[in-house]
Write an enzyme that holds these catalytic residues in place. Structure first.
Site, mmCIF file in Angstrom:
data_model
loop_
_atom_site.group_PDB
_atom_site.id
_atom_site.type_symbol
_atom_site.label_atom_id
_atom_site.label_comp_id
_atom_site.label_asym_id
_atom_site.label_seq_id
_atom_site.Cartn_x
_atom_site.Cartn_y
_atom_site.Cartn_z
ATOM 1 N N HIS A 190 0.837 -1.210 0.000
ATOM 2 C CA HIS A 190 0.000 0.000 0.000
ATOM 3 C C HIS A 190 0.864 1.250 0.000
ATOM 4 O O HIS A 190 0.562 2.236 -0.660
ATOM 5 C CB HIS A 190 -0.872 0.018 1.264
ATOM 6 C CG HIS A 190 -2.216 -0.589 1.026
ATOM 7 N ND1 HIS A 190 -2.963 -1.138 2.015
ATOM 8 C CD2 HIS A 190 -2.932 -0.712 -0.092
ATOM 9 C CE1 HIS A 190 -4.090 -1.582 1.509
ATOM 10 N NE2 HIS A 190 -4.097 -1.345 0.232
ATOM 11 N N GLU A 432 -6.134 -16.664 -20.369
ATOM 12 C CA GLU A 432 -4.916 -16.943 -19.592
ATOM 13 C C GLU A 432 -4.446 -18.379 -19.760
ATOM 14 O O GLU A 432 -3.367 -18.739 -19.297
ATOM 15 C CB GLU A 432 -5.174 -16.680 -18.104
ATOM 16 C CG GLU A 432 -5.573 -15.254 -17.821
ATOM 17 C CD GLU A 432 -5.773 -14.968 -16.346
ATOM 18 O OE1 GLU A 432 -4.903 -14.328 -15.744
ATOM 19 O OE2 GLU A 432 -6.813 -15.388 -15.805
ATOM 20 N N ASP A 456 -0.193 -14.715 -16.762
ATOM 21 C CA ASP A 456 -0.513 -16.139 -16.622
ATOM 22 C C ASP A 456 -0.379 -16.880 -17.942
ATOM 23 O O ASP A 456 0.094 -18.012 -17.978
ATOM 24 C CB ASP A 456 -1.929 -16.314 -16.058
ATOM 25 C CG ASP A 456 -1.922 -16.267 -14.541
ATOM 26 O OD1 ASP A 456 -1.024 -16.887 -13.941
ATOM 27 O OD2 ASP A 456 -2.779 -15.600 -13.957
ATOM 28 N N CYS A 503 -4.088 -7.068 -20.495
ATOM 29 C CA CYS A 503 -3.960 -6.396 -19.199
ATOM 30 C C CYS A 503 -2.804 -6.959 -18.371
ATOM 31 O O CYS A 503 -2.661 -6.618 -17.207
ATOM 32 C CB CYS A 503 -5.273 -6.450 -18.426
ATOM 33 S SG CYS A 503 -5.777 -8.122 -18.023
#
Ligand code: PEP
Ligand code: MG
Length: 574
Positions: A190, A432, A456, A503
């Site tokens: 984060h 994927e 992937d 993506c």
């Protein structure tokens, strides 16, 4: 004292030069203490009171915050109010006769320990977040309040710490904090995400740094090379000033592209979208000209506490993102758990080959009641924004049929509950698996869009574990086998009038992105800080050249040859 250089990992681009403000570690040992039986109810009340107090403090901070800062604090609020944590603490007090402080730290250890033992960085980060909140609750138990919690700010400085708790990072701003460096932490933590969002140069993993730094020392944080320089000499300072100036000039030029289309010199346009994991990343994405969110990784939400989020929590997160995107597409990927991403508080089978096991949509479909919670939250969000739904790890068309059936069941239930007409959002799939590649014609009849997850897809096509450091020499999305798969998917999709996005990380690499454009990919989705660089690359070539390059790459003998090709063209993919 002499100059010291420490290598680390660059997680937020830029160079910061200024005085050091070291943050002291907040950890304090908890002395073991047992209580008498009759003190149990009081001790339990004392803990519950601390939770209420801490939650109220966090709520007040949330009220006055926006964007990522608010989101991170909301995550922390969910941790403080986690019913599983409460249950564990109350049980330790009752059964072990621990005082509240000990019961709390033992419960935090149990939950965080489980998270930290998991292989995925995201979970380890969640463990850090939980320790952070545990410490806040502890201070609250001890002092009865948490005054002085805010980061000391003052004028600009470079914050150096062993680790910066995300809740402290959430209270920083770019005016008082010019740079961040930590000894621990990861690129997906984060704190790193926040630093990128705020445009604060940051380096993590600079081990040993804290032993050598004193308050006020001159420091360079080089978020381009991944280096921290303590007490730089004249030459190091001059070099840092030069590269800082150069970087800022480049950024200024790139920023000018934000409002321009990602269009080749001969007029072919590609859509550039952002990958996000938190709703608060939307602002940064929009500032860099993102045309929408191409991938909202919802796993983050499932890792906030020891239990998966309920429908309301999910609805809040999705609507926050939808509102921020102001009508632009928001592609929500259903939870991609399993394999290296087990879900906290959710029992999964032990598998010999988890990467080939119950992961992604397989896991969701194995537990329809669990899956429906997410589908309902997405459907409710779709009434407010331009939402698209995307399923990960699909390998056969029946999975898509089953998702569609469940989605329609949820829509009907919501309608019966009085939500009014519930529209079904566009449903797409991630490509994927090799199975999805070679049945793309069939899948394209039902899936309304494709998004190729090259991270992937590369691992499954090449049979190379994407997380195995020994295998990185083979893991390469430029391998012709991967390029052929992408080419096939694009053709199959276009034949049915479907759009294709990419993506995975390949889309964020400006040179590889040109190959994707040349292969006919319609949309590229990536971390927001890569958007402008990719746009610059696209605007610098003709579609004709990108297509010729892609054809040459398809004909190349190996990944090494594709890389050589990109180099020869003045393009190097790394
Ligand atoms: C991918 O596999 O390329 C992808 C985008 O999904 P993730 O990295 O979350 O598995
Ligand atoms: Mg994936």
């Amino acid at each position: 004292m002499e100059e010291i250089r420490i290598r680390g990992r660059a997680v937020s681009r830029g160079i910061a030069i200024g005085p050091a403000r070291p943050m002291a570690g907040a950890e304090q040992a908890v002395a073991a203490a047992k209580i008498k039986k009759k003190a149990i109810p009081d001790e339990q009340q004392r803990f519950l009171q601390a939770v209420r107090h801490c939650a109220a403090w966090l709520r007040a901070r949330i009220e006055e915050s926006t964007g990522q800062r608010a989101d991170i604090l909301v995550t922390h609020l969910a941790m403080v109010e986690d019913p599983y944590l409460e249950q564990l603490v109350l049980r330790h007090i009752e059964e072990e006769r621990d005082n509240a402080e000990n019961a709390l730290m033992r419960a935090v250890e149990t939950i965080a320990g489980r998270l930290a033992a998991l292989p995925d960085e995201v979970f380890r980060q969640r463990a850090d977040d939980l320790y952070d909140e545990g410490r806040r609750l502890l201070r609250c138990l001890r002092q009865g309040d948490i005054a002085g919690e805010e980061m000391a700010s003052g004028t600009g400085a470079l914050v150096l710490a062993r680790q910066i708790p995300p809740s402290s990072a959430a209270l920083m701003d770019g005016e008082t904090v010019w740079g961040l460096a930590t000894e621990f932490g990861t690129a997906t933590s984060h704190t790193a995400i926040l630093a990128r969002g705020l445009g604060i140069p940051a380096v993590v993993g600079a081990q040993g740094m804290m032993a050598g730094v004193r308050e006020g020392d001159m420091v360079i944080i080089d978020g381009l090379r991944g280096e921290v320089v303590l007490r730089p000499g004249k030459k190091a300072l001059q070099d840092a000033e030069d590269s800082r100036r150069h970087f800022l000039q480049q950024q200024k030029l790139l920023q000018k592209l934000a409002g321009l289309p990602a269009q080749t010199t001969d007029g072919h346009t590609v859509a550039l979208l952002a990958n996000i994991g938190l709703a608060g990343e939307c602002e940064g994405a929009l500032a860099r000209g993102a045309e929408g969110v191409g991938l909202f990784r919802t796993e983050f939400l499932y890792m906030e506490t020891g239990q998966p989020p309920g429908e309301e929590r999910q609805y809040t997160a999705y609507t926050a993102a939808a509102r921020r995107m102001q009508g632009r597409p928001l592609t929500v990927r259903t939870v991609d758990a399993g394999a290296d991403k087990p879900l906290p508080g959710y029992v999964m089978p032990v598998e010999d080959n988890p990467a080939l096991g119950l992961r992604g949509v397989r896991l969701s479909l194995a537990d329809p009641q669990f899956f429906k919670i997410q589908l309902r939250a997405v459907l409710r969000t779709a009434t407010l924004g331009n939402v698209r739904l995307m399923y990960p790890m699909v390998s056969q068309v029946e999975e898509l049929d089953a998702c569609d059936a469940l989605l329609r069941e949820c829509a009907q239930e919501l309608q019966q509950e009085g939500l009014g007409p519930v529209a079904i959002p566009p449903q797409g799939i991630m490509i994927e698996t090799p199975a999805a590649v070679w049945t793309a014609e069939t899948l394209a009849k039902k899936a309304e869009f494709f998004s190729i997850g090259t991270n992937d897809l590369t691992q499954y096509i090449l049979a190379v574990d994407r997380g195995n450091p020994n295998m990185q020499y083979l893991y390469n999305h430029c391998h012709p086998a991967v390029l052929w798969a992408i080419s096939h998917v694009v053709q199959a999709a276009h034949a049915k009038g479907r759009r294709v996005a990419v993506c995975g990380e390949m889309a964020a690499d400006p040179k590889a992105a040109l190959l994707l454009v040349g292969l006919g990919v319609d949309e590229l989705s990536m971390g927001a800080d890569s958007i402008l660089g990719v746009k610059q690359a696209i605007r610098g070539v003709s579609y004709k050249k990108a297509q010729a390059l892609a054809q040459k790459a398809l004909a190349a003998e190996s990944a090494t040859k594709v890389e050589a090709l990109l180099r020869d063209e003045g393009l190097s993919h790394k």
